[in-house]
Design a protein around this motif. Structure first.
Motif, PDB file in Angstrom:
ATOM      1  N   ARG A 140     -28.828  -1.572 -14.935  1.00 51.57           N
ATOM      2  CA  ARG A 140     -28.354  -2.054 -16.095  1.00 51.57           C
ATOM      3  C   ARG A 140     -26.851  -1.526 -16.128  1.00 51.57           C
ATOM      4  NH1 ARG A 140     -31.528  -4.297 -20.196  1.00 51.57           N
ATOM      5  NH2 ARG A 140     -29.251  -4.513 -21.225  1.00 51.57           N
ATOM      6  N   GLN A 141     -26.842  -0.536 -15.842  1.00 48.80           N
ATOM      7  CA  GLN A 141     -25.184   0.042 -15.943  1.00 48.80           C
ATOM      8  C   GLN A 141     -24.295  -0.414 -14.883  1.00 48.80           C
ATOM      9  OE1 GLN A 141     -24.221   2.358 -18.477  1.00 48.80           O
ATOM     10  NE2 GLN A 141     -22.349   1.374 -17.578  1.00 48.80           N
ATOM     11  N   ASP A 142     -24.795  -0.552 -13.748  1.00 45.89           N
ATOM     12  CA  ASP A 142     -24.101  -1.137 -12.658  1.00 45.89           C
ATOM     13  C   ASP A 142     -23.731  -2.761 -12.952  1.00 45.89           C
ATOM     14  OD1 ASP A 142     -24.507   1.076 -11.157  1.00 45.89           O
ATOM     15  OD2 ASP A 142     -25.771   0.362  -9.756  1.00 45.89           O
ATOM     16  N   ALA A 143     -24.687  -3.515 -13.613  1.00 46.11           N
ATOM     17  CA  ALA A 143     -24.607  -4.806 -13.818  1.00 46.11           C
ATOM     18  C   ALA A 143     -23.602  -4.707 -15.047  1.00 46.11           C
ATOM     19  CB  ALA A 143     -25.857  -5.483 -14.296  1.00 46.11           C
ATOM     20  N   GLU A 144     -23.528  -3.982 -15.912  1.00 49.06           N
ATOM     21  CA  GLU A 144     -22.572  -4.119 -17.155  1.00 49.06           C
ATOM     22  C   GLU A 144     -21.074  -3.871 -16.578  1.00 49.06           C
ATOM     23  OE1 GLU A 144     -23.854  -1.479 -19.946  1.00 49.06           O
ATOM     24  OE2 GLU A 144     -25.770  -2.372 -20.572  1.00 49.06           O
ATOM     25  N   ASP A 145     -21.010  -2.820 -15.427  1.00 52.26           N
ATOM     26  CA  ASP A 145     -19.743  -2.404 -14.955  1.00 52.26           C
ATOM     27  C   ASP A 145     -19.107  -3.603 -14.056  1.00 52.26           C
ATOM     28  OD1 ASP A 145     -20.074   0.110 -16.184  1.00 52.26           O
ATOM     29  OD2 ASP A 145     -20.587   0.978 -14.162  1.00 52.26           O
ATOM     30  N   SER A 146     -20.185  -4.178 -13.503  1.00 53.53           N
ATOM     31  CA  SER A 146     -19.770  -5.308 -12.501  1.00 53.53           C
ATOM     32  C   SER A 146     -19.078  -6.453 -13.211  1.00 53.53           C
ATOM     33  CB  SER A 146     -20.837  -6.005 -11.647  1.00 53.53           C
ATOM     34  OG  SER A 146     -21.270  -4.711 -10.617  1.00 53.53           O
ATOM     35  N   LEU A 147     -19.791  -6.592 -14.588  1.00 53.53           N
ATOM     36  CA  LEU A 147     -19.320  -7.792 -15.520  1.00 53.53           C
ATOM     37  C   LEU A 147     -18.109  -7.672 -16.145  1.00 53.53           C
ATOM     38  CD1 LEU A 147     -20.381 -10.336 -16.483  1.00 53.53           C
ATOM     39  CD2 LEU A 147     -21.544  -9.194 -18.341  1.00 53.53           C
ATOM     40  N   ALA A 148     -17.719  -6.062 -16.519  1.00 52.23           N
ATOM     41  CA  ALA A 148     -16.650  -5.777 -17.185  1.00 52.23           C
ATOM     42  C   ALA A 148     -15.518  -5.749 -16.065  1.00 52.23           C
ATOM     43  CB  ALA A 148     -16.691  -4.376 -17.517  1.00 52.23           C
ATOM     44  N   MET A 149     -15.759  -5.451 -14.996  1.00 48.75           N
ATOM     45  CA  MET A 149     -14.563  -5.574 -13.850  1.00 48.75           C
ATOM     46  C   MET A 149     -14.183  -7.070 -13.644  1.00 48.75           C
ATOM     47  SD  MET A 149     -15.762  -2.530 -11.349  1.00 48.75           S
ATOM     48  CE  MET A 149     -14.632  -2.843 -10.071  1.00 48.75           C
ATOM     49  N   LEU A 150     -15.346  -7.918 -13.425  1.00 46.83           N
ATOM     50  CA  LEU A 150     -15.075  -9.236 -13.299  1.00 46.83           C
ATOM     51  C   LEU A 150     -14.424 -10.007 -14.289  1.00 46.83           C
ATOM     52  CD1 LEU A 150     -16.136 -11.431 -10.936  1.00 46.83           C
ATOM     53  CD2 LEU A 150     -17.978 -11.838 -12.667  1.00 46.83           C
ATOM     54  N   GLU A 151     -14.521  -9.642 -15.521  1.00 44.22           N
ATOM     55  CA  GLU A 151     -13.765 -10.188 -16.499  1.00 44.22           C
ATOM     56  C   GLU A 151     -12.218  -9.799 -16.104  1.00 44.22           C
ATOM     57  OE1 GLU A 151     -15.417  -8.884 -20.036  1.00 44.22           O
ATOM     58  OE2 GLU A 151     -17.217 -10.228 -20.020  1.00 44.22           O
ATOM     59  N   GLU A 152     -11.820  -8.542 -15.710  1.00 46.50           N
ATOM     60  CA  GLU A 152     -10.421  -8.204 -15.518  1.00 46.50           C
ATOM     61  C   GLU A 152      -9.885  -8.427 -14.231  1.00 46.50           C
ATOM     62  OE1 GLU A 152     -10.658  -3.863 -16.456  1.00 46.50           O
ATOM     63  OE2 GLU A 152     -11.349  -4.078 -18.540  1.00 46.50           O
ATOM     64  N   GLU A 153     -10.510  -8.617 -13.370  1.00 48.41           N
ATOM     65  CA  GLU A 153     -10.104  -8.927 -11.886  1.00 48.41           C
ATOM     66  C   GLU A 153      -9.696 -10.418 -11.663  1.00 48.41           C
ATOM     67  OE1 GLU A 153      -8.827  -8.133  -8.940  1.00 48.41           O
ATOM     68  OE2 GLU A 153     -10.286  -6.613  -9.482  1.00 48.41           O
ATOM     69  N   SER A 154      -8.638 -10.603 -11.154  1.00 47.07           N
ATOM     70  CA  SER A 154      -7.937 -11.747 -10.526  1.00 47.07           C
ATOM     71  C   SER A 154      -8.058 -12.242  -9.056  1.00 47.07           C
ATOM     72  CB  SER A 154      -6.404 -11.807 -11.102  1.00 47.07           C
ATOM     73  OG  SER A 154      -5.818 -10.869 -10.691  1.00 47.07           O
ATOM     74  N   ASP A 155      -8.148 -11.030  -8.344  1.00 44.77           N
ATOM     75  CA  ASP A 155      -8.072 -11.520  -6.991  1.00 44.77           C
ATOM     76  C   ASP A 155      -9.676 -12.160  -6.858  1.00 44.77           C
ATOM     77  OD1 ASP A 155      -7.042 -10.658  -4.044  1.00 44.77           O
ATOM     78  OD2 ASP A 155      -9.258 -10.152  -3.965  1.00 44.77           O
ATOM     79  N   GLU A 156      -9.543 -13.278  -5.823  1.00 38.00           N
ATOM     80  CA  GLU A 156     -10.814 -14.086  -5.486  1.00 38.00           C
ATOM     81  C   GLU A 156     -11.576 -13.350  -4.626  1.00 38.00           C
ATOM     82  OE1 GLU A 156     -12.176 -16.909  -6.881  1.00 38.00           O
ATOM     83  OE2 GLU A 156     -10.357 -16.539  -8.253  1.00 38.00           O
ATOM     84  N   GLU A 157     -11.258 -12.526  -3.657  1.00 30.91           N
ATOM     85  CA  GLU A 157     -12.038 -11.973  -2.697  1.00 30.91           C
ATOM     86  C   GLU A 157     -12.763 -10.761  -3.499  1.00 30.91           C
ATOM     87  OE1 GLU A 157     -11.702  -9.371   1.459  1.00 30.91           O
ATOM     88  OE2 GLU A 157     -10.136 -10.895   0.754  1.00 30.91           O
ATOM     89  N   MET A 158     -12.098  -9.960  -4.424  1.00 31.78           N
ATOM     90  CA  MET A 158     -12.854  -8.999  -5.194  1.00 31.78           C
ATOM     91  C   MET A 158     -13.831  -9.544  -6.266  1.00 31.78           C
ATOM     92  SD  MET A 158     -12.416  -5.936  -4.455  1.00 31.78           S
ATOM     93  CE  MET A 158     -12.838  -5.026  -6.247  1.00 31.78           C
ATOM     94  N   ARG A 159     -13.325 -10.808  -6.830  1.00 29.43           N
ATOM     95  CA  ARG A 159     -14.255 -11.359  -7.652  1.00 29.43           C
ATOM     96  C   ARG A 159     -15.743 -11.980  -6.955  1.00 29.43           C
ATOM     97  NH1 ARG A 159     -12.804 -13.084 -12.599  1.00 29.43           N
ATOM     98  NH2 ARG A 159     -14.218 -15.059 -12.383  1.00 29.43           N
ATOM     99  N   ASP A 160     -15.321 -12.262  -5.705  1.00 29.16           N
ATOM    100  CA  ASP A 160     -16.540 -12.825  -4.891  1.00 29.16           C
ATOM    101  C   ASP A 160     -17.770 -11.486  -4.902  1.00 29.16           C
ATOM    102  OD1 ASP A 160     -16.057 -15.347  -4.907  1.00 29.16           O
ATOM    103  OD2 ASP A 160     -15.251 -15.396  -3.043  1.00 29.16           O
ATOM    104  N   MET A 161     -16.969 -10.525  -4.425  1.00 30.64           N
ATOM    105  CA  MET A 161     -17.662  -9.116  -4.308  1.00 30.64           C
ATOM    106  C   MET A 161     -18.474  -8.709  -5.415  1.00 30.64           C
ATOM    107  SD  MET A 161     -16.463  -5.533  -2.203  1.00 30.64           S
ATOM    108  CE  MET A 161     -15.748  -4.974  -3.892  1.00 30.64           C
ATOM    109  N   LEU A 162     -17.783  -8.780  -6.346  1.00 35.12           N
ATOM    110  CA  LEU A 162     -18.307  -8.338  -7.819  1.00 35.12           C
ATOM    111  C   LEU A 162     -19.477  -9.201  -8.335  1.00 35.12           C
ATOM    112  CD1 LEU A 162     -14.899  -7.315  -9.640  1.00 35.12           C
ATOM    113  CD2 LEU A 162     -17.093  -5.678  -9.018  1.00 35.12           C
TER     114      LEU A 162
END
Length: 357
Positions: free
Chosen positions: A55-77
């Motif tokens: 649950r914590q990993d999912a919340e962290d990934s979601l928070a980082m996804l909202e701030e991340e602009s790099d497409e490659e990083m977004r795909d990984m997240l």
């Protein structure tokens, strides 16, 4: 559900702290109770901790996804988020199963009673084969097998056999074997090659301890006699066999497998306790007919549960509509796939009932 999980997690931490205290072993009874509770809670606590981490990993990934602009990083997240969410769903199902009410008898040893039914000698031969199947299965679990009573026929069959299986969780597994087992094959004594159908009954009873059943000695009639059947020294020459009659119920227990009358008496009493305990269990099941119908393995022992078809090499469990074409392996003790399927079906039925209530 999650409030209860938090309470159980808190209880687990309390137990671990208490077990770490010096002098915890001074009271052996309390120490054993703590160890058992810890053992029972460990699978649930470990699963819940993994759930919280996902649950914590999912919340962290979601928070980082909202701030991340790099497409490659977004795909990984996104991949990480998807994997976490999938695992969260799986863990939620596991937690629901782990939270199901546990049968208080599940950790007990079992006494299994196999009796030949319709089919004469052929049924007795099949009873002996099913007995050997369970012995082989017990060996894979490293359970101890102790024969309590057996009535054999001359050609290698058994009219009846009663035996004790001692091992962790024996009842939780073997309880699904109770019922009528049917065999379809051409008997060795059949000259015309016709397929015969024979049956045996299997009763699986949790071994009762003295604290489970109180037996009034005034209700018991004890007879001693000489053991019957083939034997070596001491057999047929001393009054070592014991027959107990429980007057209120009419239950008769006969024990002759040991050379000592004292040992046979102890075995007979153990079996009588189990029979009386099982009688009470059956009454409770009858009083909860609807619950019994919703579960696999706790139903009427007159129910036909399984067919062993030798010409086609198949075994069918009728309760769960499972057919396996590996009869040779099953007769050699490889029944785990059937057991696992029965457990899964039982859990699914209980979860469905829990969801309806």
């Amino acid at each position: 559900m999650f409030d209860r999980l938090e309470d159980l997690l808190h209880r687990f931490e309390e137990i671990m702290n208490e077990l770490a205290e010096p002098g915890v072993t001074d009271n052996q009874q309390h120490f054993r109770e703590l160890m058992k509770e810890q053992s029972d809670l460990t699978p649930l606590v470990e699963t819940y901790k993994e759930y919280k981490k996902c649950r914590q990993d999912a919340e962290d990934s979601l928070a980082m996804l909202e701030e991340e602009s790099d497409e490659e990083m977004r795909d990984m997240l996104k991949e990480e988020l998807s994997a976490s969410r999938k695992r969260i769903e799986e863990l939620e199902k596991e937690l629901k199963i782990l939270l199901l009410p546990k049968d208080p008898n599940d950790d007990k040893n079992v006494i299994v009673e196999i009796r030949a039914g319709a089919g004469g000698d052929e049924a007795a031969l099949f009873a002996a084969e099913i007995y050997r199947m369970y012995v082989h299965y017990a060996e894979t679990h490293r359970w101890k097998v102790e024969t309590l009573d057996v009535e054999e026929i001359g050609i290698g069959g058994m009219k009846s056999v009663t035996f004790l299986l001692s091992g962790q969780g024996a009842y939780s597994i073997m309880k699904y074997e109770s019922g009528v087992h049917r065999v379809q094959r051409v008997p060795e004594t059949e000259s015309g090659g016709r397929i015969h159908t024979s049956t045996i009954t299997v009763a699986v009873m949790p071994e009762a301890e003295e604290v489970d059943v109180q037996i009034d000695e005034k209700d018991i009639k004890i007879d001693v006699c000489r053991s019957s059947g083939a034997g070596g020294q001491c057999v047929n020459t001393t009054d070592s066999a014991v027959r107990l009659t429980h007057i209120p119920t009419g239950i008769v227990i006969y024990s002759q497998t040991e050379k000592s009358q004292i040992q046979n008496k102890a075995k007979a009493y153990a079996l009588l306790r189990t029979k009386l305990y099982d009688l009470e269990q059956q009454k409770a099941h009858d009083a909860e007919a609807e619950l019994r119908k919703s579960q696999v393995g706790t139903g009427d022992r007159s129910e036909k549960i399984r067919t062993y078809n030798f010409p086609q090499g198949r075994v069918t469990d009728h309760r769960i509509n499972l057919t396996l074409y590996k009869l040779d392996k099953i007769m050699n003790g490889d029944i785990q796939e059937i057991v696992d399927a029965c457990i899964a079906a039982d859990q699914a039925a209980k979860l469905l009932k829990m969801g309806e209530s």
